[in-house]
Design an enzyme around this catalytic site. Structure first.
Site, short mmCIF file in Angstrom:
data_model
loop_
_atom_site.label_atom_id
_atom_site.label_comp_id
_atom_site.label_asym_id
_atom_site.label_seq_id
_atom_site.Cartn_x
_atom_site.Cartn_y
_atom_site.Cartn_z
N GLU A 18 -85.87 3.43 -60.42
CA GLU A 18 -87.03 3.87 -60.79
C GLU A 18 -87.06 3.84 -62.22
OE1 GLU A 18 -88.11 6.69 -57.01
OE2 GLU A 18 -87.73 8.10 -58.63
N GLU A 29 -56.10 -6.22 -61.66
CA GLU A 29 -54.27 -6.22 -61.41
C GLU A 29 -53.99 -6.52 -60.03
OE1 GLU A 29 -54.96 -3.45 -65.34
OE2 GLU A 29 -55.41 -2.20 -63.48
#
Lengths: 596, 596
Positions: free
Chosen positions: A287, A368
């Site tokens: 919205e 990682e």
């Protein structure tokens, strides 16, 4: 003895007022006032905007709307009418209830010279005519980068006629954000005024993907923090909120099909986002023109799964942690375990139907990945890339196939492509964080990329190490305890980042935008706003307006500084605890005194 | 799969609970509860502590008090009775209304193992007997360093008898702060408990002067910020609030004899502390064991005087500013101008009677005096130290003589002694900020010193430059825009500072303590708490407990971290927006997982 501060300011004020900077902005110096009675129309129909928070019942008052259309999304329904109506109410309430008296932004005790006389005859803005030129589609509310035309035009004539024209409801909302930034609150009770009429603004974003990546796994952020952050993002014309939802430290999202995940993996049972919470975040964001992108980081950064499902994780809390992960507690998904595949199938089956109505994307992480931890994996027992790589490929392929089958587009961290050399679908958006060269390497492989170099856009950097050091060798080694990505990325450094740096001109179209990042090792609800703002605003302008201005020159800190200082005051007035841009002496002298 | 987190925590909990660390602390593991009906006595008289904020009328309920004495101070009257009574109400209300449920401080979902069973038989603390062994004197409320014995003893027996014994009301207040830190709030409605009985604490500060230097001139801080900061200082057993009241950027303190000073020199007329405000700050602080020290920085850092009295200032807003001052706007008091002397006489005549009732000190500043600006001074026309030095000596002598004649002890910044080689009275306290060597140089000259090395204790450092840089040479020169004192002084670095470093053993008695500093170029009310805390807490422990523990070893980050994390949560509960110490994963595992 006095400098002609007033004259300097009046000249300089022409570049104030709007953050991020519009692509084109011409204005005069005439005064116009605006009152709560201003007539607002949307595609010709009067909008009975609510003077308090939006009441959906008022939607009935909208008449004559041409572009009306609604879309069922999950069990939500979005319509241009209700979204625009709510945005009008919200923005006008901000204008009238949280207006800015700019005493910090004009010379010392010069406010009365900046303001129009309170008792002068007042010309009011009589109408704000909002036109949306195309109907929204479902993709307006869950767009891929580029699906939505976010442009808008805004005009105000000296006799008080204001217009906003946009292709989409998203563009209308951007126009409304710009509109209210043109007004100041008078220091008397005289009301709200602009001194910039006539105004003509033509505006559109430089980048289609303008996001904040917020780590909600390493500290617990109650709902109101995410909601407030969405409001702040909307003010700065961001259109993506990337929630780094899960990590090794906690799993704060309820998965009804796997209830133990958050029950045991949250920092405390109950400190997790319920399906209702997630839906509220998603719809609140939609919205406001913002798409929420959820990330489940994997196969690394998954220790928290092990609190509920220890058999799925290798190296759970393995020590010494520096060997097995980038940050404690260590733990990665086992790579060749059918139970892991079953788990992932169940996990994504649960979450996809709750994401798909509100987002075009799902982020499967991939940063990682530690090789050593797979020596401990009974299904792998190797730290060789030649062994691990194909297993990661298989796992990622599984996840991405499941996402694609539901129409979701995967996003991954750059290591998946650049370190592990995975073969990724051409649809996959690859998020870079390590360097400008990484962005270029992604586009060189023909992939769409998100920028966000940690040397510029990691807002967590510079606080110092989050680890404790013993009084022996560690103390000596790490003294004075600066973190790996020190120094602090000040707003000036954030602002100096060019997402296209290093990318050949023929590949820049692949850079869909970028994200500024707040990792939460040292950020929690108490200091969230101060850690994110105003620095994310600087990234917001780079993403909306571009690092370079219309003439191709890098934007200047000196002209940005007073505008950002003004934006900061506007944000503070709405309840976001944004740190100061400069001391008042500097903001009162329009940065001309505080530059080198 | 799970580590025995619970057992680790129970062992470690013995060092939790109190910040700053007491000199001696022994405790058990028995549970005691405390309820609002606890009987509190002060020197044998029942104290009817108020369950809401302190009502002075209740003072009448105190009976049998032996050490009662009151002192008229200005038009305020302080009495041990009312101060202690208010402190009891305040601390017990904090205990009962803002109690800490320590879910972040125990293992994941292990709170029920840490807490006593809610339905177990409860032994309550039946009495808190407070004894003050000596009467307070006027010097208790406006002490020179060392005037007040701040020590206290605290005991709690397993059968529920608690005692606090102290020499002074200040010591009583410290004991109360410690007392309430021993308790947690139960996660049910069962109430408040400690699990550390029996308790025996013997405590006293290492340093007599434990201060925060807060710059209220470069940004405007409404009263509530100073009041909240005093509360936070008291929680951390600080005893000085040094208000860097005036600087070149603004003069935010009303001087009734010179009304134009703040009218024209504040950032906006009205954004200044009235005499009523100042008195409120002073009395609020005295009632919490804190002495407010006001600084008028001079002869540099005085441009703001020029907004009202331009003829007193040399180099008002002189350009280029880097030539004439450390920070814009430039401007220094003219050094050989009788009008300046008249102004100073009037200024101090006004302020001394408003300071003298509440403080033993006045800070006359003296940092960063720029020589070049005196080339522009029509009464000097020289940048030679041999010319300027004697004139500064004369001006400082004048100010100090006026202060001394009213019983106030001057404080100066180190440059007055070490750079300008002024002859200062032996009473003068010299505040260092530049280096450990400076502290040693001050004591080598036989002067009393305050430590506070900017490489450790400048909380403003590391945010990045506050200046804006143009896109040309400045950008290149200053990129990546780190400030002069980067990196950020993390709490670990603050904690690593030893105020006595470099001072010969036979001179350490001259180091009266130190101050941690918050300069406000990039700090204002919105981010004040996050900038100051928890890092000032780390300085607070150094000043109260000492850099070394009882065995002479430097205190360890690893044992400090969980205690500081707990203190942070307690402060947040009282409304101070203290940033996090570590992510919850670390605090839940008592830092044993997050150390190297």
């Amino acid at each position: 003895m006095y400098s002609p501060i007033y004259l300097i300011f009046i000249l300089a004020s022409q570049v104030l007022a709007i953050w991020p900077a519009p692509q084109s902005f011409t204005n005069g110096t005439s005064v116009l006032w605006i009152a709560r009675g201003v007539q607002v129309t949307y595609n010709g129909g009067n909008v009975g905007w609510s003077p308090s928070s939006f009441d959906p019942v008022d939607t009935e008052q909208i008449m004559g709307i041409q572009s009306s259309s609604s879309y069922a999304a999950g069990n939500s329904t979005f319509s241009s009418n209700s979204i625009v109506q709510a945005a009008i109410s919200r923005n006008l309430n901000t204008l009238f209830d949280q207006g800015l008296v700019p005493w910090k932004l004009v010379g010392r005790n010069q406010l009365s010279q900046f303001e129009p006389a309170a008792n002068s005859s007042q010309t009011f803005i009589s109408s704000l005519a909002i036109t949306q030129t195309q109907a929204d589609t479902l993709n307006t509310y869950k767009p891929l980068a580029g699906d939505v035309d976010e442009s808008y035009n805004l005009t105000i004539t000296t006799d008080g006629k204001a217009t906003i024209s946009a292709v989409s409801s998203t563009g209308v909302m951007h126009g409304l954000q710009t509109f209210i930034q043109l007004f100041y609150k008078h220091s008397t009770t005289a009301g709200m005024y602009t001194n910039l009429a006539p105004v003509s603004i033509i505006d559109a974003p430089k980048f289609a993907h303008r996001g904040l990546n917020m780590d909600v796994a390493r500290n617990w952020f109650p709902m109101e923090n995410i909601i407030r952050t969405i409001d702040a993002l909307a003010m700065n014309k961001f259109n993506r909120l990337h929630l780094h939802m899960t990590d090794s430290q906690s799993w704060p999202m309820d998965i009804p099909a796997l209830p133990d995940l958050s029950k045991k993996g949250a920092y405390q049972t109950g400190l997790s986002y319920t399906p209702t919470d997630i839906k509220q975040i998603q719809t609140y964001a939609v919205e406001r023109g913002i798409e929420v992108i959820i990330e489940f980081d994997m196969p690394g950064h998954t220790t928290s799964i092990g609190y509920a499902y220890p058999d799925l994780i290798t190296g759970f809390d393995a020590k010494p942690w520096a060997t097995y992960c980038a940050e404690p507690p260590c733990g990665s998904l086992q790579l060749n375990n059918t139970a892991v595949y079953d788990f992932l199938q169940t996990l994504f089956n649960d979450v996809i139907p709750r994401v798909q109505p509100y987002s075009a994307y799902f982020h499967t992480g991939g940063d990682e990945v530690n090789s050593q931890v797979y020596l401990l994996d009974p299904t792998v027992k190797s730290n060789e890339s030649s062994v691990i790589g194909p297993l990661i490929q298989k796992l990622v392929d599984r996840n991405h196939a499941q996402l694609r089958s539901s129409g979701l587009t995967p996003i991954v961290w750059e290591e998946m492509l650049l370190d592990w050399n995975l073969t990724l679908g051409s649809d996959v958006l690859v998020q870079s964080w390590l360097s400008d060269a990484s962005v270029a390497a992604i586009t060189a492989k023909g992939h769409k990329a998100l920028a966000g170099n940690y040397n510029f856009w990691y807002l967590d950097c510079g606080k110092g190490q989050w680890l404790d050091f013993d009084n022996g060798a560690s103390f000596q080694t790490y003294y004075p305890f600066a973190d790996y990505c020190s120094p602090t990325k000040s707003w000036r450094l954030v602002y100096a980042y060019d997402p296209l740096a290093g990318v050949p001109a023929n590949q820049t179209h692949l850079v869909q935008g970028g994200e500024v990042h707040i990792w939460s090792e040292q950020t929690d609800p108490v200091n969230l706003d101060d850690m994110v703002w105003p620095r994310a605003s600087a990234a917001g302008e780079v993403l909306w307006s571009g690092r370079q201005d219309a003439s191709g020159q890098n934007r200047s800190q000196i002209t940005a500084s007073p505008r950002l200082a003004e934006m900061r005051e506007r944000m503070v007035n709405t309840g976001v605890k944004v740190g100061p841009v400069q001391m008042v002496f500097c903001t009162q002298n329009n940065a001309t005194e505080c530059s080198l």
